[in-house]
Every structure is written in C-alpha cells, then in structure tokens.
Design an enzyme around this catalytic site. Structure first.
Site, PDB file in Angstrom:
ATOM      1  N   ARG A 102       0.883  -1.186   0.000  1.00  0.00           N
ATOM      2  CA  ARG A 102       0.000   0.000   0.000  1.00  0.00           C
ATOM      3  C   ARG A 102       0.912   1.226   0.000  1.00  0.00           C
ATOM      4  NH1 ARG A 102      -5.301   1.688   3.424  1.00  0.00           N
ATOM      5  NH2 ARG A 102      -6.102   0.269   1.857  1.00  0.00           N
ATOM      6  N   HIS A 129      -7.353   0.812  -6.485  1.00  0.00           N
ATOM      7  CA  HIS A 129      -7.618   0.006  -5.287  1.00  0.00           C
ATOM      8  C   HIS A 129      -8.295  -1.297  -5.741  1.00  0.00           C
ATOM      9  CE1 HIS A 129      -7.876  -0.950  -1.211  1.00  0.00           C
ATOM     10  NE2 HIS A 129      -8.734  -0.071  -0.754  1.00  0.00           N
ATOM     11  N   GLN A 132     -10.063  -3.850  -3.254  1.00  0.00           N
ATOM     12  CA  GLN A 132     -11.358  -3.354  -2.781  1.00  0.00           C
ATOM     13  C   GLN A 132     -12.434  -3.583  -3.838  1.00  0.00           C
ATOM     14  OE1 GLN A 132     -12.228  -1.718   0.297  1.00  0.00           O
ATOM     15  NE2 GLN A 132     -14.231  -2.249  -0.557  1.00  0.00           N
ATOM     16  N   ASP A 219     -17.044   7.451  -2.222  1.00  0.00           N
ATOM     17  CA  ASP A 219     -15.803   7.359  -1.445  1.00  0.00           C
ATOM     18  C   ASP A 219     -15.497   8.763  -0.932  1.00  0.00           C
ATOM     19  OD1 ASP A 219     -13.423   6.398  -0.336  1.00  0.00           O
ATOM     20  OD2 ASP A 219     -12.311   6.497  -2.220  1.00  0.00           O
ATOM     21  N   CYS A 259     -16.256   1.808   0.468  1.00  0.00           N
ATOM     22  CA  CYS A 259     -15.080   1.009   0.826  1.00  0.00           C
ATOM     23  C   CYS A 259     -14.653   1.223   2.276  1.00  0.00           C
ATOM     24  CB  CYS A 259     -13.928   1.324  -0.128  1.00  0.00           C
ATOM     25  SG  CYS A 259     -13.328   3.020  -0.020  1.00  0.00           S
ATOM     26  N   ARG A 287     -13.551  -8.343   1.632  1.00  0.00           N
ATOM     27  CA  ARG A 287     -12.120  -8.096   1.406  1.00  0.00           C
ATOM     28  C   ARG A 287     -11.324  -9.361   1.726  1.00  0.00           C
ATOM     29  NH1 ARG A 287     -10.007  -2.959   1.594  1.00  0.00           N
ATOM     30  NH2 ARG A 287      -8.130  -4.015   0.887  1.00  0.00           N
TER      31      ARG A 287
HETATM   32  N1  NVA Z   1      -9.795   6.866  -1.704  1.00  0.00           N
HETATM   33  C1  NVA Z   1      -9.462   6.492  -0.355  1.00  0.00           C
HETATM   34  C2  NVA Z   1      -9.729   5.035  -0.127  1.00  0.00           C
HETATM   35  C3  NVA Z   1      -9.425   4.556   1.254  1.00  0.00           C
HETATM   36  C4  NVA Z   1      -9.639   3.088   1.426  1.00  0.00           C
HETATM   37  C5  NVA Z   1      -8.003   6.820  -0.095  1.00  0.00           C
HETATM   38  O1  NVA Z   1      -7.170   6.591  -0.979  1.00  0.00           O
HETATM   39  O2  NVA Z   1      -7.698   7.322   0.977  1.00  0.00           O
HETATM   40  N1   CP Z   2     -11.179   0.130   2.402  1.00  0.00           N
HETATM   41  C1   CP Z   2      -9.919   0.084   2.829  1.00  0.00           C
HETATM   42  O1   CP Z   2      -8.969  -0.172   2.084  1.00  0.00           O
HETATM   43  O2   CP Z   2      -9.789   0.291   4.169  1.00  0.00           O
HETATM   44  P1   CP Z   2      -8.441   0.537   4.958  1.00  0.00           P
HETATM   45  O3   CP Z   2      -7.888   1.866   4.522  1.00  0.00           O
HETATM   46  O4   CP Z   2      -8.882   0.545   6.409  1.00  0.00           O
HETATM   47  O5   CP Z   2      -7.474  -0.576   4.675  1.00  0.00           O
END
Ligand code: NVA
Ligand code: CP
Length: 301
Positions: A102, A129, A132, A219, A259, A287
């Site tokens: 990540r 993502h 997800q 989101d 998500c 997930r």
């Molecule tokens: N778009 C959000 C998703 C978090 C799971 C981010 O990148 O922070």
């Molecule tokens: N939806 C998602 O990826 O959650 P986290 O940021 O908690 O991993």
C-alpha cells in the site's frame, strides 16, 4: 496472472475466476473446511499509508490459508529512509513468496513487480484500489445474483476507487455511470479505456448518474495524502453526496457500497449509511475472501 497491480491488466475471465474462488473460500471459511493454499509460505505486507481493513484482512487471510504474514508498517523499512525500490524488491524476493504493497504512486508497485521475482499485489495506490473493487464485485454478485446488465453509479472523487470501479464494472458487463466535479475526473488512462464502451457515461450531474441505478458507490472527498486539500475539496464536492434524494431516483432495491472509512455528512449521509450498513459491512468482510482468492491464485503451488 503474475501480479495484481491494476484491473486494466486483469482479463474478464481472470476476474470471474477470482470471484468464483472467493465465493468458494467464503463457503469453506463459514463451514470450517480447511483451505491451506499458502501452507509454508510467507507474505510481506508493506504499508506506506494507514489501514484498518487491508492490514487485518490480509494478515488474517494469510493465517487462514496456512501461511505467515510479515507486516511492515509506515516508517519501519529502509524504503522510508530512501533505499531504492529495486534493491528492496530484490532483497524481499529472497525471503517472501509474495508481497502486498500500500503506497502512493502506482509506479512504486509497478517497479517492485518489475525488479523483484515474486507476485506483487496492489493494496491501494493513488491510482488504484483493485482488491477493494474485487470485494465490491463479489458483494454485488452476492446481493444481485449477477453483474452482467446491472447499472453501477459512482458519485464523488475520480480517485483510486473510481478508477478501479470503472474498469472492474465495465469488464464484468455492468453499465457504469460516474458523476464527478469537472476538475476531479478519473485518470486519463481509465477514461481512454472506458471510451470504447457504450455503457460508460461520465457526467457532472449526480442525480442523472443515479437514475435507475442498481448499485450506488461513493468514497471520501479527500483521500490519504490529500488532507491539506480537505477544505477546498469540501467546496468542490458539495452536492456529490449519496443521500435520500439519490436513493429516491435509483432502482427501488438499489444497494449502496462504501469502501470505508466513511466521512458521514460529506460523501454519504448517516441515514443512508445506517440503512445500508448490512451490505456495507458484508463488503468489508468480502475483502478477506476476495484477497484470499487473489493470493491463492498468485502464490499456491
Ligand atoms: N480513496 C481512499 C480510499 C481509502 C480506502 C483513499 O485513498 O484514501
Ligand atoms: N477500504 C480500505 O482499504 O480500508 P483501509 O484503509 O482501512 O485498509
């Protein structure tokens, strides 16, 4: 499939294979049927951003598959002190059977995959993502019995979630309607991919996008790394919310996905969130199953 970096790289057949295995693994999990596809394997989980669901669902999933997870949190590796991606990838490939990352730039996971010799899974980048969205597709199929022919509507920022949903939705036969403010559109590469589908519509009108939708998704307005833009974004995204009015124009039995984490009162009202909580937390559970399927397909002998 050697890596799982973005849905643009994954064929419709491979998406279906992941979804079918995810359903099977969910069944086996519920019925305590062992499925040790990663027996004796070690998987690295590298985080350069925060996480609740991704971290826990990967770690627990690897345990359930009979493998071992090594979690590397932000600031814990030499990557964060400037060691190159290439050297990190070549080193970690000597220890791990696979790695989930990540991070910020999509180029980081792509370079890791290029330089290393183990499967790499994208656990969220600024661009995509995909894990997800596999859980989202699994949830939609569970709830609706099919994906083909459904209308999926995404309202909000043209971010990593939007990019992955557009590709995943179109590749599985859904029509995809996206409402974003003018300056917050999905990535150009995704729009280019989507342009070849008649079933893709981009608009700045959330209610037009939501009309007769079977699935509504949103989101956060400011993603991780964009905290400094939060106030500007609040203004730009006013009206790009899933609320009672959005649901009133959607299909009568439409479901809402998020998500998580959610900013209730911004991209979704608390009322809609709570009314849809059952499906949203099923999505969170999925997930686990979707990622176990991805890891099994990439890493099992
Ligand atoms: N778009 C959000 C998703 C978090 C799971 C981010 O990148 O922070
Ligand atoms: N939806 C998602 O990826 O959650 P986290 O940021 O908690 O991993």
């Amino acid at each position: 499939m050697k890596h799982f970096l973005k849905l643009l790289d994954v064929s419709p057949k491979e998406i279906e294979e992941i979804l079918n295995l995810a359903d099977q693994l969910k069944y086996e999990n519920k019925h305590n049927i062992p499925h040790p596809h990663l027996k004796g394997k070690s998987v690295g989980l590298i985080f350069q951003k925060s996480s609740t669901r991704t971290r826990v669902s990967f770690q627990v999933g690897i345990h359930q598959l009979g493998g071992q997870a090594v979690v590397l949190n932000p600031g814990e590796t030499q990557l964060d002190r400037g060691e190159s991606i290439a050297d990190t990838a070549r080193t970690l490939s000597r220890y791990f059977d696979g790695v989930m990352i990540r991070t910020f730039g999509q180029n980081i996971v792509e370079e890791f995959a290029q330089e290393g010799s183990i499967p790499v899974i994208n656990g969220l980048t600024d661009f995509a993502h995909p894990c997800q969205v596999m859980a989202d597709l699994m949830t939609i199929r569970e709830q609706k019995g099919t994906l083909e022919g459904l209308k999926l509507c995404y309202i909000g920022d043209g971010n990593n979630m939007a990019n992955s949903l557009i590709v995943g939705g179109l590749k599985t036969g859904m029509s995809v309607y996206v409402a974003c403010p003018e300056n917050y559109r999905p990535d150009a590469s995704v729009l280019e991919f989507a342009a070849s589908y008649k079933s893709f519509v981009m608009t700045e009108d959330p209610l037009a996008a939501a009309a007769d939708a079977d699935v509504l998704v949103t989101d956060v307005w400011a993603s991780m790394g964009q905290e400094g833009e939060a106030e500007i974004r609040k203004k730009a995204f006013a009206g790009f919310q899933i609320n009672r009015e959005t649901l009133s124009v959607a299909h009568g039995d439409a479901i809402v996905l998020h998500c998580l984490p959610a900013h209730k009162g911004e991209e979704i009202t608390e009322e809609v969130f709570e009314a849809q909580a059952k499906v949203i937390f099923e999505e969170a559970e999925n997930r686990l199953h979707a990622q176990k399927a991805i890891m099994s397909l990439l890493m099992r002998d």
